[in-house]
Write an enzyme that holds these catalytic residues in place. Sequence first.
Site, short mmCIF file in Angstrom:
data_model
loop_
_atom_site.label_atom_id
_atom_site.label_comp_id
_atom_site.label_asym_id
_atom_site.label_seq_id
_atom_site.Cartn_x
_atom_site.Cartn_y
_atom_site.Cartn_z
CB CYS A 193 -0.90 0.00 1.23
SG CYS A 193 -1.84 1.53 1.44
CB CYS B 292 -0.65 2.17 5.66
SG CYS B 292 -1.27 0.59 5.07
CB CYS C 289 -8.76 -4.55 -12.13
SG CYS C 289 -8.37 -3.42 -13.46
FE FE Z 1 -2.89 1.00 3.43
#
Ligand code: FE
Length: 128
Positions: free
Chosen positions: A45, A48, A117
């Site tokens: 991510c 984070c 996706c």
């Molecule tokens: Fe995250």
Amino acid sequence: MLKEEKAKLKQRLTPEEYNVCVNKGTEMPFSGEYWDSHEQGIYHCVICGNPLFSSETKFDSGTGWPSFWEPIAKESVKEESDNSLFMKRTEVECAKCGSHLGHVFSDGPKPTGLRYCMNSVSLNRTEG
Ligand code: FE
């Protein structure tokens, strides 16, 4: 819902990242960093750092977006029904911070038959 405040994220993220991750936008196909990437690594991510996908499950979907047939762990992503734009879709978010990642469809390859996706800007790949 994102755990970090939007105002903080607006300062931290690029406008494109903010549009996708916070406002649930979609990057232009064939425009992102990872749609045509075949490098080994783990996709995290961008907000984070939560590990989300492995290059082991990445495949060429022909869509212009990085596509995976499985997340790195079931708990790493959260799926929400998305009825915007007059379509019934399933939105995929980072389970840790709530950042918008993309959508999952049921026309993917074996063994799962799923196609995650994703938007390149939501992801950050690291080696190994
Ligand atoms: Fe995250």
